[in-house]
Design a protein around this motif. Sequence first.
Motif, PDB file in Angstrom:
ATOM      1  N   ALA A 237       1.138  -0.844   0.435  1.00 31.18           N
ATOM      2  CA  ALA A 237      -0.194   0.132   0.096  1.00 31.18           C
ATOM      3  C   ALA A 237       0.647   0.865  -0.117  1.00 31.18           C
ATOM      4  O   ALA A 237       2.030   1.067   0.572  1.00 31.18           O
ATOM      5  N   CYS A 238       0.428   1.907  -0.959  1.00 29.84           N
ATOM      6  CA  CYS A 238       0.970   3.499  -0.470  1.00 29.84           C
ATOM      7  C   CYS A 238       0.419   4.707  -0.909  1.00 29.84           C
ATOM      8  O   CYS A 238      -0.641   4.643  -1.084  1.00 29.84           O
ATOM      9  N   VAL A 239       1.094   5.689   0.714  1.00 32.87           N
ATOM     10  CA  VAL A 239       0.511   6.611   0.237  1.00 32.87           C
ATOM     11  C   VAL A 239       1.082   7.928  -0.447  1.00 32.87           C
ATOM     12  O   VAL A 239       2.118   7.971  -0.063  1.00 32.87           O
ATOM     13  N   SER A 240       0.345   9.328  -0.677  1.00 29.54           N
ATOM     14  CA  SER A 240       1.350   9.873  -2.124  1.00 29.54           C
ATOM     15  C   SER A 240       1.061  10.878  -1.529  1.00 29.54           C
ATOM     16  O   SER A 240      -0.687  11.464  -1.791  1.00 29.54           O
ATOM     17  N   ILE A 241       1.474  12.039  -0.668  1.00 32.33           N
ATOM     18  CA  ILE A 241       0.775  13.443  -0.203  1.00 32.33           C
ATOM     19  C   ILE A 241       1.543  14.290  -0.850  1.00 32.33           C
ATOM     20  O   ILE A 241       2.581  14.957  -0.167  1.00 32.33           O
ATOM     21  N   SER A 242       1.061  15.328  -1.913  1.00 30.64           N
ATOM     22  CA  SER A 242       1.905  16.530  -2.774  1.00 30.64           C
ATOM     23  C   SER A 242       3.017  16.376  -3.185  1.00 30.64           C
ATOM     24  O   SER A 242       4.080  17.178  -3.126  1.00 30.64           O
ATOM     25  N   CYS A 292      -0.183  -1.780  -6.434  1.00 26.24           N
ATOM     26  CA  CYS A 292      -0.443  -2.044  -5.211  1.00 26.24           C
ATOM     27  C   CYS A 292      -1.503  -1.043  -4.724  1.00 26.24           C
ATOM     28  O   CYS A 292      -1.878   0.313  -5.532  1.00 26.24           O
ATOM     29  N   PRO A 293      -2.382  -1.296  -3.717  1.00 22.04           N
ATOM     30  CA  PRO A 293      -3.337   0.484  -3.954  1.00 22.04           C
ATOM     31  C   PRO A 293      -2.734   1.567  -3.420  1.00 22.04           C
ATOM     32  O   PRO A 293      -1.783   1.755  -2.557  1.00 22.04           O
ATOM     33  N   ILE A 294      -3.325   2.454  -4.140  1.00 13.96           N
ATOM     34  CA  ILE A 294      -2.833   3.307  -3.825  1.00 13.96           C
ATOM     35  C   ILE A 294      -3.607   5.015  -2.674  1.00 13.96           C
ATOM     36  O   ILE A 294      -4.081   5.182  -3.977  1.00 13.96           O
ATOM     37  N   TYR A 295      -3.526   6.078  -2.531  1.00 14.56           N
ATOM     38  CA  TYR A 295      -4.162   6.805  -1.630  1.00 14.56           C
ATOM     39  C   TYR A 295      -2.656   8.608  -2.182  1.00 14.56           C
ATOM     40  O   TYR A 295      -2.399   8.260  -1.607  1.00 14.56           O
ATOM     41  N   ILE A 296      -3.387   9.020  -2.541  1.00 17.11           N
ATOM     42  CA  ILE A 296      -3.092  10.024  -3.675  1.00 17.11           C
ATOM     43  C   ILE A 296      -3.927  11.850  -3.275  1.00 17.11           C
ATOM     44  O   ILE A 296      -5.005  11.933  -3.534  1.00 17.11           O
ATOM     45  N   GLY A 319      -3.540  -0.394 -10.281  1.00 19.77           N
ATOM     46  CA  GLY A 319      -4.430  -0.816  -9.483  1.00 19.77           C
ATOM     47  C   GLY A 319      -5.406   0.461  -8.562  1.00 19.77           C
ATOM     48  O   GLY A 319      -5.471   1.509  -9.210  1.00 19.77           O
ATOM     49  N   PRO A 320      -6.007  -0.298  -7.759  1.00 21.12           N
ATOM     50  CA  PRO A 320      -7.056   0.287  -7.073  1.00 21.12           C
ATOM     51  C   PRO A 320      -6.692   1.553  -6.439  1.00 21.12           C
ATOM     52  O   PRO A 320      -5.103   1.671  -6.207  1.00 21.12           O
ATOM     53  N   LYS A 321      -7.069   3.077  -6.380  1.00 17.69           N
ATOM     54  CA  LYS A 321      -6.624   4.257  -5.782  1.00 17.69           C
ATOM     55  C   LYS A 321      -7.344   5.282  -5.136  1.00 17.69           C
ATOM     56  O   LYS A 321      -9.231   4.581  -5.737  1.00 17.69           O
ATOM     57  N   VAL A 322      -7.841   5.566  -4.479  1.00 15.66           N
ATOM     58  CA  VAL A 322      -8.081   7.470  -3.822  1.00 15.66           C
ATOM     59  C   VAL A 322      -7.247   8.633  -4.137  1.00 15.66           C
ATOM     60  O   VAL A 322      -6.237   8.052  -4.065  1.00 15.66           O
ATOM     61  N   LEU A 323      -7.654   9.616  -4.955  1.00 18.32           N
ATOM     62  CA  LEU A 323      -7.550  10.603  -5.216  1.00 18.32           C
ATOM     63  C   LEU A 323      -8.484  10.900  -4.582  1.00 18.32           C
ATOM     64  O   LEU A 323      -9.565  11.665  -4.796  1.00 18.32           O
ATOM     65  N   SER A 324      -7.390  12.522  -3.420  1.00 19.07           N
ATOM     66  CA  SER A 324      -8.271  13.144  -2.638  1.00 19.07           C
ATOM     67  C   SER A 324      -7.324  14.369  -2.808  1.00 19.07           C
ATOM     68  O   SER A 324      -6.369  14.842  -2.535  1.00 19.07           O
ATOM     69  N   ILE A 325      -8.711  15.417  -3.565  1.00 17.11           N
ATOM     70  CA  ILE A 325      -8.328  17.045  -3.853  1.00 17.11           C
ATOM     71  C   ILE A 325      -8.481  17.177  -3.146  1.00 17.11           C
ATOM     72  O   ILE A 325      -9.506  17.404  -2.592  1.00 17.11           O
ATOM     73  N   ASP A 346      -6.608   5.968   8.499  1.00 15.43           N
ATOM     74  CA  ASP A 346      -7.451   4.818   8.609  1.00 15.43           C
ATOM     75  C   ASP A 346      -7.456   3.775   6.991  1.00 15.43           C
ATOM     76  O   ASP A 346      -7.420   2.503   7.237  1.00 15.43           O
ATOM     77  N   TRP A 347      -6.790   4.375   6.091  1.00 15.67           N
ATOM     78  CA  TRP A 347      -7.012   3.732   4.806  1.00 15.67           C
ATOM     79  C   TRP A 347      -5.769   2.311   4.679  1.00 15.67           C
ATOM     80  O   TRP A 347      -5.430   2.183   4.729  1.00 15.67           O
ATOM     81  N   LEU A 348      -4.402   3.366   5.655  1.00 14.84           N
ATOM     82  CA  LEU A 348      -3.223   1.993   5.908  1.00 14.84           C
ATOM     83  C   LEU A 348      -3.705   1.083   6.744  1.00 14.84           C
ATOM     84  O   LEU A 348      -3.282  -0.111   6.166  1.00 14.84           O
ATOM     85  N   ALA A 349      -4.722   1.899   7.810  1.00 11.29           N
ATOM     86  CA  ALA A 349      -4.742   0.295   8.475  1.00 11.29           C
ATOM     87  C   ALA A 349      -5.374   0.017   7.776  1.00 11.29           C
ATOM     88  O   ALA A 349      -5.981  -1.856   8.610  1.00 11.29           O
TER      89      ALA A 349
END
Lengths: 354, 354
Positions: A237-242, A292-296, A319-325, A346-349
């Motif tokens: 799982a991957c989180v990328s902020i800015s 892998c799932p990614i939260y951007i 893969g699955p993604k969340v895009l949060s602008i 929460d998403w990573l958990a």
Amino acid sequence: MARAPQIETVISNFTPRFITSGVPLADFEEATAGLVDWEDWLPRWSGRAEIHEALGHDALEEARGLSAADHLTTAALLYHFAKFMAVQFPEAMRATHAKAVECHRLALPHMEPPGERVAIPFEGTELYGNLRKPSGIHKPPVVIMVPGLEATKEEIFGYAPSLLSRGIATLPVDGPGQGEAEYHLPIRGDYETVASAIIDWIESRPDLDTSRVGIFGVSLGGYHAPRAAAFEKRIKACVSISGAYDWAENWDKKSDLNKEVFRIRSHAKTLEQAHEIGKTLTLRACAKNITCPIYIAAGGLDRITAVEAANQLAADVSGPKVLSIIEDGNHVCHNRPYKVRPQTSDWLALQLGE
Amino acid sequence: MARAPQIETVISNFTPRFITSGVPLADFEEATAGLVDWEDWLPRWSGRAEIHEALGHDALEEARGLSAADHLTTAALLYHFAKFMAVQFPEAMRATHAKAVECHRLALPHMEPPGERVAIPFEGTELYGNLRKPSGIHKPPVVIMVPGLEATKEEIFGYAPSLLSRGIATLPVDGPGQGEAEYHLPIRGDYETVASAIIDWIESRPDLDTSRVGIFGVSLGGYHAPRAAAFEKRIKACVSISGAYDWAENWDKKSDLNKEVFRIRSHAKTLEQAHEIGKTLTLRACAKNITCPIYIAAGGLDRITAVEAANQLAADVSGPKVLSIIEDGNHVCHNRPYKVRPQTSDWLALQLGE
């Protein structure tokens, strides 16, 4: 008298970052009040750090461990911000950096849950990280935390508590060009090599669940994290902020201070050479390999990384993604921490849960 | 256009209080930017609170409990500061207060450790408190937390985590003239009657150690706490931060807004009557009866309670004492939280330890 342009750059871009990271408001106000010359930034912030450092040592002597941890992590944070962009003063920067590392290191065993300094073999040398594991959980998942250009493991530490409280171990690491590694290893675009070395090390730890490794990055770390996920398939799982999509593409719009910091930490002799190195930091060819799932997440008001970077990355991944602008968010959404921190935790958990 | 005097009073006195209590910096900045009329204070802050409230409800619906607790406690705090001194607008104040209470109440079961709303019988009516117990500790000691004049149990809640992490249960209570009790019970000088009722209630709880009860108060609560300790001998340790020694003695130096808030919450018809009620808030005759250990802290730069109050109290008490004058601290040392919060938490843990 007009303030130095570096001070304008730092204060206008990063005031919410300081406070959200844990700098006490009055420390920030008093460290920056009437500040005119850039060379005074470092000593003014160091002066505030010393107060917390002294309180921390008093607490250590009196065996007040939790208080010692609080004081010393605050001291480390203030020493860090004292030197975080002070590349014009390399000796003072390095000496102050050593204090930040030392204060945080002293705090680690007294934190709740405690932290542990770890050395990660990497290309014949070592990278340093700080591992914390959630209380009472056997073989927890672990998230590698990747700081930004001027950040270090002692700053991104601020994101750890919300992950720990959700059952996830946290591992902030100073990668090439960052923190303790910045003097002997330059910034490089292929962060997958770093992530692979970190995960090799994680596999040597019987107390961590190697099958549940995530990566979390902000700002420049928000480039490094998806870059690693594109190549290193042990990342779940991957989180990328800015994060940047192609770091050099808006080179001309970067502040002089930002470019100079990149030049120093990429070990480039000239800005032109730094620009060339910057071009190696790109997701253009590889983002499609992210499965892998990614939260951007990105801020609509970001003046450092254009919000288009998030859209481009989201468009490319497989893969699955969340895009949060976050429309009213600035760089890293430091002005809207409540719109990214709980959500990504929460998403990573959820992604790394059993 | 010049800002209303109430706004000047509140911002000049309380900016560090807002941020130290947990208001996100940008929320404070955006709620107060360009604010001119006092009547706009409440709706501007409520507008910020609504954002957190909505995030909290989203999190509740998605069973993201920890995030819900964070969002809703922030919402409660912003609703609280929206109305905390808005006594000129009683209907809006009360409606906004109800939202603060409701948001915090919704958050309680999702906190870690969880909280519990409790009703404490008092003189034929009830007082309300929020009890939290430290994780994994059988029959912990408990500290009664007493807020200041414009504060409530939802604000002083911010001091709870450092006590909980040291093994102490926390019980913020809205006493007479405060929070939920302010509409039917006026401020009164004999807070020992309130403390006794609270401790009677504590004795009904088999999960708390009745032999280890402390009391902690800030600002007006910093008067109430030692006042209670002078009469109620079941109190085993007392912390007073920036409390008055004799509340009315500097009446003429108080701001108009401060006096008006006291008038309303003491249910006085006139300022003269409020002044008379204020005279009943005094430690002059009883401070010598304080025999339990007491920690007295005050800020040298306090413009609301003169630092002499701490010196007078310390001179009078008959038991063990710590007198901590923070020379660079303001009222309640909100600008120097790191010089009172860890220290008083450690001290209480020592006094109330087994």
